[in-house]
Design a protein around this motif. Sequence first.
Motif, PDB file in Angstrom:
ATOM      1  N   ASP A   1     -39.866 -22.054  45.725  1.00 58.55           N
ATOM      2  CA  ASP A   1     -39.044 -22.248  44.536  1.00 58.55           C
ATOM      3  C   ASP A   1     -37.569 -22.045  44.874  1.00 58.55           C
ATOM      4  OD1 ASP A   1     -41.185 -22.790  42.935  1.00 58.55           O
ATOM      5  OD2 ASP A   1     -41.345 -20.755  42.108  1.00 58.55           O
ATOM      6  N   GLY A   2     -36.758 -22.744  44.142  1.00 56.45           N
ATOM      7  CA  GLY A   2     -35.308 -22.566  44.228  1.00 56.45           C
ATOM      8  C   GLY A   2     -34.760 -22.272  42.840  1.00 56.45           C
ATOM      9  N   ARG A   3     -33.583 -21.642  42.811  1.00 50.09           N
ATOM     10  CA  ARG A   3     -32.954 -21.321  41.528  1.00 50.09           C
ATOM     11  C   ARG A   3     -31.566 -21.922  41.483  1.00 50.09           C
ATOM     12  NH1 ARG A   3     -29.378 -17.588  40.045  1.00 50.09           N
ATOM     13  NH2 ARG A   3     -29.500 -16.608  42.109  1.00 50.09           N
ATOM     14  N   VAL A   4     -31.251 -22.571  40.360  1.00 51.32           N
ATOM     15  CA  VAL A   4     -29.917 -23.162  40.194  1.00 51.32           C
ATOM     16  C   VAL A   4     -28.920 -22.024  39.993  1.00 51.32           C
ATOM     17  CG1 VAL A   4     -28.450 -24.665  38.819  1.00 51.32           C
ATOM     18  CG2 VAL A   4     -30.846 -25.285  39.218  1.00 51.32           C
ATOM     19  N   GLU A   5     -28.045 -21.821  40.970  1.00 47.63           N
ATOM     20  CA  GLU A   5     -27.058 -20.736  40.888  1.00 47.63           C
ATOM     21  C   GLU A   5     -25.856 -21.134  40.038  1.00 47.63           C
ATOM     22  OE1 GLU A   5     -24.400 -19.406  44.300  1.00 47.63           O
ATOM     23  OE2 GLU A   5     -25.829 -17.723  44.158  1.00 47.63           O
ATOM     24  N   SER A   6     -25.433 -22.400  40.159  1.00 46.00           N
ATOM     25  CA  SER A   6     -24.279 -22.848  39.373  1.00 46.00           C
ATOM     26  C   SER A   6     -24.346 -24.349  39.159  1.00 46.00           C
ATOM     27  CB  SER A   6     -22.965 -22.480  40.061  1.00 46.00           C
ATOM     28  OG  SER A   6     -22.840 -23.170  41.289  1.00 46.00           O
ATOM     29  N   VAL A   7     -23.839 -24.763  38.011  1.00 49.73           N
ATOM     30  CA  VAL A   7     -23.689 -26.180  37.687  1.00 49.73           C
ATOM     31  C   VAL A   7     -22.300 -26.365  37.099  1.00 49.73           C
ATOM     32  CG1 VAL A   7     -24.524 -28.148  36.357  1.00 49.73           C
ATOM     33  CG2 VAL A   7     -26.135 -26.437  37.162  1.00 49.73           C
ATOM     34  N   GLN A   8     -21.566 -27.296  37.635  1.00 49.43           N
ATOM     35  CA  GLN A   8     -20.213 -27.541  37.128  1.00 49.43           C
ATOM     36  C   GLN A   8     -20.008 -29.033  36.945  1.00 49.43           C
ATOM     37  OE1 GLN A   8     -16.913 -26.493  39.727  1.00 49.43           O
ATOM     38  NE2 GLN A   8     -15.761 -25.694  37.980  1.00 49.43           N
TER      39      GLN A   8
ATOM     40  N   GLU B   1     -17.768 -35.719  37.341  1.00 51.82           N
ATOM     41  CA  GLU B   1     -18.170 -35.190  38.649  1.00 51.82           C
ATOM     42  C   GLU B   1     -18.956 -33.902  38.438  1.00 51.82           C
ATOM     43  OE1 GLU B   1     -15.695 -35.312  42.458  1.00 51.82           O
ATOM     44  OE2 GLU B   1     -15.521 -33.213  41.828  1.00 51.82           O
ATOM     45  N   THR B   2     -20.192 -33.898  38.920  1.00 51.33           N
ATOM     46  CA  THR B   2     -21.078 -32.741  38.766  1.00 51.33           C
ATOM     47  C   THR B   2     -21.388 -32.138  40.131  1.00 51.33           C
ATOM     48  OG1 THR B   2     -22.094 -33.717  36.793  1.00 51.33           O
ATOM     49  CG2 THR B   2     -23.298 -31.945  37.895  1.00 51.33           C
ATOM     50  N   SER B   3     -21.250 -30.835  40.230  1.00 48.63           N
ATOM     51  CA  SER B   3     -21.584 -30.111  41.461  1.00 48.63           C
ATOM     52  C   SER B   3     -22.625 -29.051  41.128  1.00 48.63           C
ATOM     53  CB  SER B   3     -20.342 -29.434  42.048  1.00 48.63           C
ATOM     54  OG  SER B   3     -19.339 -30.384  42.319  1.00 48.63           O
ATOM     55  N   VAL B   4     -23.628 -28.919  41.993  1.00 49.81           N
ATOM     56  CA  VAL B   4     -24.672 -27.933  41.767  1.00 49.81           C
ATOM     57  C   VAL B   4     -24.936 -27.156  43.055  1.00 49.81           C
ATOM     58  CG1 VAL B   4     -26.503 -29.605  42.263  1.00 49.81           C
ATOM     59  CG2 VAL B   4     -27.042 -27.559  40.943  1.00 49.81           C
TER      60      VAL B   4
END
Length: 669
Positions: free
Chosen positions: A273-280, A424-427
């Motif tokens: 599993d992975g966890r989304v740390e940040s979404v901008q 523009e999306t960065s994750v």
Amino acid sequence: MILYIAEKPSLGRAIADVLPKPLKKAEGYIQAANGDCVSWCIGHLLEQAEPDAYSDEYKSWRFEHLPIVPSNWILTPKTKMRGQIAILRGLVKKASQLVNAGDPDREGQLLVDELIAHLGVKGNKLQAVQRLLISDLNPKAVKRALGQLRSNREFIPLSVSALARSRADWLYGMNMTRAYTIQGRKVGYQGVLSVGRVQTPLLGLVVRRDESIAHFVSKPFYEVQAHLSTQDKALFNAKWQPSKACEPYMDAEGRVLSKGLAQNVASRITGKDGRVESVQSIDKKQSAPLPYNLSTLQIDAAKRFNMSAKTVLDTCQSLYEKHKLITYPRSDSRYLPKDQHALAPMVIAAVEKGANELLQGCDKPNASLKSKAWNDKKVEAHHAIIPTEKSPVLSSLSQYERHVYLQVARQYLAQFYPPYCYLETSVVVVIEGGHFSAKAKQEGALGWKQLFKRPKEKQTASVSANEEQEPFQDKDASQSYLPPLMQGQILLCMQGEVLDKQTQAPKVFNDASLLSAMTGISRYVTDVSIRKILKETDGLGTEATRAGIIELLFKRGFLSRQGKSIVATEVGKGLINSLPDSATTPDMTALWESKLNSICQKEISYKAFMLPLIDNLHSQVHLAGSQLPTALQGVKSALPFKKGRAKSKKSSANRRVKSAKGRTTTAKK
């Protein structure tokens, strides 16, 4: 009688066309109904005299004569131009008012000023000379320019700067060419070794690029990609960002060199599993590219149509002089004066009428919009290259003329569209303690970009001098899509994949990348202070000279073409490897251009530029005499030696001067 002295006949005819009719055409000039006359130069009517004009002993190339530094400079009429000079002499005597109508740049200013000085104009008549600045040869534009005459005295610093550069290039090119040609003979090389302030650093750039390619050893490196899935089965990929702990296994560019490390990471994250740390997500806007100057137009035309720099310049001159469809092409500016915006409706209408294909499928341009291109503070002698108010007849143009006109027109039209908008999306996703990133870009309103979107054809927007990527640079490409994500969201890494990659050698120069290197030459300089100077100047060479410098290196056998590639010949390599670094790098050019700009700004004098240069020239000649150009041993001559050949970087400087009798000129500052 007012006498307008134009730089060339085409400009002279454009001026005469708006003077009172009927016109009387005579040999070398045109007279208007009111008695005013227009005459012209044909480029430089005068040129720097050859060394033997100063002393007969200089006819022989002998090292003990060097450096040759004239105390009183001699300009001599070009043999084929004596007739036109005689015509101008007679007209100048009759004229009550003189107008300098040289092209709107440093060389254009000097070209007419030196003729006026050569013809002995003095006193009040010299003080009263006016300056006419024309960048559009259509009648309406010429009439506007005639209504905006300025005192020629305002442009003295521009003329002095051009004079200083001309003399400095003669001193450096002639003395260094003689010095290394003489030394070359001692190792068996029987040709002329032409050395110039701009041409030699440019050749050095190509030689060093060729050598780095020849000696390049490709090395493997590794990337890890995580193939991720949301709970809704939406898929996307993210790239591993190594931590500081991995630095011992990475190179200076941040690439992982250990395959074992990459494989370990890939295996650890597979099925985890992975966890989304940040979404901008950021809404961004991109303004229209600025209109062209000559270099950016040459770069784009080289990329799109495989046109050489000289071909682009010649095509632009034809569009400017013959067809009157674009403004003055030898411009180094990408900006426009604010008062030019009032002409936008007419220019747009002209383009719409004659080149409507540019607007097919696009919104109509809004002439009321004012992009950042309109900026008086960034416009000096000339402005950006743009279409004129004359509608083109595309069927009457050659293929190259049509290509270049459409490029110029499209870039101008872009100023009248809103910005290009995108999201523009960065994750960043954390998997087993490792960080993985992904980016996506979603288009919104196309704005100006709709002009550059064409099916089945890749359009090139404006390029900057820094577009060419540095060797080995590896940039992440944005994905076109990322699924909706939230901070803290849990994802599944279905698989970790190791991507085997290889470092790439730098690319061989072509017309576009070599021009880009000349305009962005600071990228190739390690000294921070020199790099700063180069960023603030025009780069290596000027808009007007770059094409000629590149062609000169081909003519002299130092460069050759292999398809689209530009490479150094054996002679070119031998010359660069025989010269000191100071002659083959752009550092000296940077310092020169900085000081020449300071002359234009009245910050330093002519003498403050020339005296240190002459002192340094003595040192450079001494250095040349202390070593032999052994890299040229066994190399066949590309340019056989003939007396009187090759004095400086300028193409005009290798023409023989058949008469040493000319007017002596001395610097005023």
